[in-house]
Design a protein around this motif. Structure first.
Motif, PDB file in Angstrom:
ATOM      1  N   GLU A 102       0.804  -1.038   0.478  1.00 26.77           N
ATOM      2  CA  GLU A 102       0.185  -0.418  -0.198  1.00 26.77           C
ATOM      3  C   GLU A 102       1.101   1.498   0.021  1.00 26.77           C
ATOM      4  N   ASN A 117      -5.963   1.904   5.047  1.00 24.74           N
ATOM      5  CA  ASN A 117      -5.261   2.579   4.367  1.00 24.74           C
ATOM      6  C   ASN A 117      -5.377   3.902   5.021  1.00 24.74           C
ATOM      7  N   THR A 165      -1.473   4.202   5.761  1.00 22.68           N
ATOM      8  CA  THR A 165      -0.754   4.683   4.800  1.00 22.68           C
ATOM      9  C   THR A 165      -0.641   5.820   3.719  1.00 22.68           C
ATOM     10  N   MET A 214      -8.324   5.457  -2.764  1.00 21.17           N
ATOM     11  CA  MET A 214      -7.701   3.329  -2.133  1.00 21.17           C
ATOM     12  C   MET A 214      -9.518   2.845  -1.940  1.00 21.17           C
ATOM     13  N   THR A 246     -10.896  -1.255  -1.758  1.00 19.88           N
ATOM     14  CA  THR A 246     -10.666  -2.767  -1.820  1.00 19.88           C
ATOM     15  C   THR A 246     -12.344  -3.187  -2.331  1.00 19.88           C
ATOM     16  N   TYR A 248      -6.213   3.648  -6.232  1.00 21.18           N
ATOM     17  CA  TYR A 248      -5.678   2.038  -5.722  1.00 21.18           C
ATOM     18  C   TYR A 248      -6.077   1.453  -5.515  1.00 21.18           C
ATOM     19  N   ASP A 293      -6.557  -2.328  -3.212  1.00 21.59           N
ATOM     20  CA  ASP A 293      -6.366  -3.299  -2.101  1.00 21.59           C
ATOM     21  C   ASP A 293      -6.429  -4.402  -2.515  1.00 21.59           C
TER      22      ASP A 293
END
Lengths: 129, 487
Positions: free
Chosen positions: B136, B168, B171, B210, B212, B239, B241
Motif C-alpha cells: 500500500e 488504508n 498508509t 484507495m 478494496t 489504488y 487494496d
C-alpha cells in the motif's frame, strides 16, 4: 443510558456544555458504551486552535481507535490530564470526571447548531434502527 | 499458562549446543564488549526441545483446524510449496551472487511477475514490497510520484471509504497525505453521491482513492466502474487494496475495472503461511501510466545476453522508479511458494479457487443469517459480516461468541471490524474447507446462540477448554509488560 440535559450533542457523539465563558467537552454515554473499555486517550495541547469538526484527539478502546471531533471551533484552554492515568473515567463518568477538554469557542453561536438532549435521544433511536 | 518461559527453565551451566574443538588460538573479547548482565537462558537440548514442542502443541494453526478469520484468507497451504522453496538451488542462494549464477531464481521471479500481470490485468509488476501494508505504501508513493512528475504538487488528498482496512488511512498518513473518509450507502457500496461531492470539493488536491473490492463487508461494489471513472475525471488515480483478491481470481481483473495500482497479498491469495507462520509479501501491479514508477528492481529479459532460446534474465530499474522499498530482492521464499501454487493450479484451477471461496461463504451465510443478522443482505463474495448479538440476550457480545467458538475447536472470526457494523463478526471460510467443516462451524454458531439465551455465563467465562482462560484485554492494553524480569 444517560443523556445530560444541560449539554448539547454532535452527530459524532461529543457533548458540549457551557461553564462560564468556556465550553467543556467529552463523549456521550452512548459513545463510551459503544467503544467499551477505554484504554488510552490522546489529548491536544493547551493553546491548540481548532475549527468545528477538526479532529482534536483520539480515544482508544479494546475494540477500536476513534477520532474526537470539535463540536464547535475554539482554542483549547485545558485538557483532562487525569485521563492519562485513568482513561476509564470516560466509561465511569462520561459527563463529569470523564470530561476531555475545555475550550474558548470562536463562534459561540455554533452551540445552537448542536442537538439538545431531546434531539440527541431521537437521533440515537434513529441510528439504532 | 502451564508452560514456563524459557528464562524460567534456566539453570546455570546447562547448554544445548556443542561447539567443535577450537582449532585456532583462543582470543578474548575486548573487555568493553563483555556484558555480565545478559540473562540468556541456560537449558539442556532436551529442555529446549520439550519447551518448544509444548508451545507448538498449544498453538492453533490451519493445519490443526478451521480458521475462518475474515480478511486474512487462512486457506490451506499446500505442502508442495514448502518442498519446492526448500530446493537447495533456491534455499542456499546468496543475494550477492552474480546474475549468471541465479538464473533459476530470476526465472521464477520473472514468471511470477508475468502471472500476476495476467491475473490482475496490469502492465507491470514489482515483487519488492514485503507485506500488504508495505505494498500500500509503495502504491501510494507511486501515485504521489506520478502527480509530482506531472507538476501537480498541490495534490495531497486520498479518499478512503469508511469500510476500508485500517491500513488504508494509516498508509495515507504515512505518505504525508490527507485522508478524506467516504461513507457507505445502504447496500454497503461506496456512497456515490458523497464521492461526487468529495471529488468536487477536493478535485484539485486529489491524488486518488484507495478502494478494496470486494470490500471488507465481503461485497462487490456495484458501482466500481463509476467510481474509477469519477476519480479519473478529477485527475486522481485508483489504488486497489488486493487483500480480497481471492474472490476475483480468473473472474475479474482490477486493471480492467480501472485500477491504476494494486498490491497482491501473496501470503493470502497465493497460499503461503502467515499470521505468525511466515513472512508476508505484497507485490504491486501497475497500469501503463504508473509502470515507470514501480520500485526497483524488476526482473526483465536481457536482449543483449539472451542467446536464441537461451533467455538471460536480469534486474532492471524502471525509468522513474520511486527507488528501493526493500533490501535485496523482496521475500524470495514466499515468491517461490506462490509461483508453485499458481503452477500447480493453472488458470482453470485459480478460477475454481474464487468460485469455491464465494460458494463456501454464501453457503455459510445462508446457514446462519436467520440467527446472526447480516446488515447488508446481498449475495456475498469470499466473506461476509454478520452481527454477533441477540435481542433476547443483550449482555452477550461478539467477543463472548468468539471466545466460546474456541471451546468448540474453531479459531474465532475477525471481530469488531469493519467498524461500520456493530458487534461485527467477519467470516471468511476460504475455498479449501469441505461442506462438513462448514456445517460443523455453522452448527457451533447456532448452538452458541442457544447457549447465549439459556446460560449466558457460559459465554462470558469462555474459553473453558484452551491453554489460557479469558484474557484481560483492558489490563493488557493499559499495563504493558514487554520484558520478562527475574523475580
Amino acid at each position: 443510558m444517560k443523556i445530560d440535559a444541560n449539554a448539547r450533542y454532535a452527530e459524532s457523539h461529543e457533548w458540549a456544555r457551557w461553564d462560564g465563558d468556556e465550553i467543556v467537552c467529552g463523549i456521550s454515554d452512548h459513545a463510551q458504551e459503544s467503544l467499551s473499555d477505554v484504554v488510552y486517550v490522546e489529548l491536544p495541547e493547551v493553546g491548540d486552535v481548532c475549527d468545528r469538526n477538526d479532529s482534536f484527539g483520539v480515544v482508544e478502546s479494546v475494540k477500536a481507535a476513534s477520532d474526537l471531533y470539535m463540536p464547535m471551533g475554539g482554542e483549547v484552554t485545558a485538557v483532562n490530564e487525569e485521563l492519562e492515568e485513568a482513561p476509564e473515567l470516560i466509561n465511569q463518568e462520561p459527563y463529569d470526571a470523564g470530561w476531555i477538554i475545555r475550550f474558548t469557542p470562536s463562534e459561540p453561536a455554533e452551540f445552537d447548531d448542536l442537538m439538545d438532549a431531546e434531539a440527541y435521544e431521537a437521533f440515537l433511536a434513529e441510528e439504532e434502527e | 499458562m502451564t508452560e514456563p518461559l524459557i528464562f524460567e527453565l534456566s539453570s546455570p551451566g546447562r547448554c544445548a549446543a556443542v561447539l567443535p574443538a577450537l582449532d585456532v588460538p583462543a582470543s578474548e573479547l575486548p573487555a568493553g564488549l563483555v556484558r555480565e548482565d545478559l540473562p540468556l537462558p541456560e537449558v539442556s537440548e532436551l529442555d529446549l526441545v520439550r519447551h518448544y514442542t509444548h508451545l507448538s502443541q498449544m498453538n492453533y494453526a490451519v493445519d490443526v483446524g478451521y480458521y475462518p478469520l475474515g480478511s486474512c484468507t487462512m486457506k490451506y497451504n499446500p505442502k508442495i510449496n514448502e518442498d519446492l522453496c526448500r530446493l537447495p538451488g533456491f534455499a542456499r542462494l546468496h543475494p550477492y551472487q552474480d546474475e549468471e549464477l541465479v538464473q533459476g531464481a530470476l526465472f521464477v521471479m520473472y514468471f511470477l511477475q508475468e502471472f500476476l500481470k495476467e491475473i490482475g490485468g496490469f502492465a507491470a509488476v514489482s515483487l519488492q514490497p514485503a507485506a500488504g501494508a508495505h505494498g500500500e505504501l509503495t502504491g501510494v508513493l507511486m501515485m504521489r510520484a506520478y502527480q509530482l512528475d506531472r507538476g501537480e504538487a498541490q495534490r495531497n488528498v486520498i479518499l478512503v471509504p469508511d469500510s476500508a482496512h485500517g491500513t488504508n488511512p494509516a498508509t495515507t498518513t504515512m505518505s504525508g497525505l490527507d485522508v478524506i473518509e467516504i461513507p457507505s450507502d445502504e447496500r454497503g457500496n461506496v456512497d456515490l453521491r458523497a464521492l461526487g461531492t468529495a471529488c468536487q470539493e477536493h478535485g484539485e488536491r486529489l491524488v486518488g482513492m484507495m478502494l478494496t473490492n470486494p470490500n471488507t463487508l465481503g461485497l462487490f461494489d456495484e458501482h466500481v466502474q463509476e467510481i474509477t471513472d469519477l476519480v479519473h475525471e478529477h485527475g486522481g488515480l485508483m489504488y486497489g487494496d488486493g487483500a480480497n483478491m481471492n474472490a476475483l481470481l480468473g473472474i475479474a481483473r482490477p486493471g480492467d475495472l480501472g485500477f491504476d495500482v494494486l498490491h497482491y497479498n501473496l501470503h493470502k491469495t497465493f497460499s503461503t503461511p502467515h499470521g505468525g507462520g511466515g513472512p508476508g509479501s505484497g507485490p504491486v501491479g501497475a497500469s501503463e501510466r504508473l509502470a515507470d514508477f514501480l520500485p526497483a528492481p524488476i526482473v526483465t529479459r536481457d536482449p543483449v545476453r539472451t542467446d536464441g532460446d537461451e533467455v538471460f534474465y536480469t534486474f532492471t530499474d524502471p525509468p522513474k522508479s520511486i527507488g528501493r522499498v526493500k533490501s535485496f530482492y523482496g521475500q524470495f521464499g514466499v515468491m517461490a511458494r506462490a509461483y508453485t501454487y499458481i503452477r500447480m493450479l493453472g488458470a482453470a484451477g485459480l478460477r475454481r479457487v474464487a468460485e469455491y471461496a464465494v460458494l463456501n461463504a454464501n453457503y455459510l451465510m445462508s446457514r446462519i443469517k436467520e440467527t446472526y443478522p447480516v446488515p447488508y443482505d446481498r449475495v456475498c463474495m469470499h466473506e461476509f459480516v454478520c452481527e454477533g448479538h441477540f435481542s433476547d440476550a443483550p449482555d452477550v457480545h461478539a467477543l463472548d461468541i468468539s471466545k466460546r467458538l474456541i471451546d468448540y475447536g474453531f479459531h474465532p472470526p475477525t471481530n469488531y471490524f469493519p467498524l461500520i457494523v456493530p458487534e461485527a463478526l467477519m467470516i471468511e471460510p476460504t475455498e479449501t474447507e469441505s461442506k462438513e467443516t462448514l456445517d460443523r462451524f455453522a452448527d457451533a454458531l447456532l448452538r452458541i446462540a442457544e447457549e447465549a439465551r439459556d446460560d449466558s455465563d457460559l459465554l462470558h467465562e469462555a474459553p473453558h477448554r484452551a491453554p489460557v482462560r479469558r484474557l484481560d484485554e483492558v489490563q493488557a492494553a493499559k499495563e504493558l509488560i514487554l520484558r520478562w524480569e527475574p523475580s
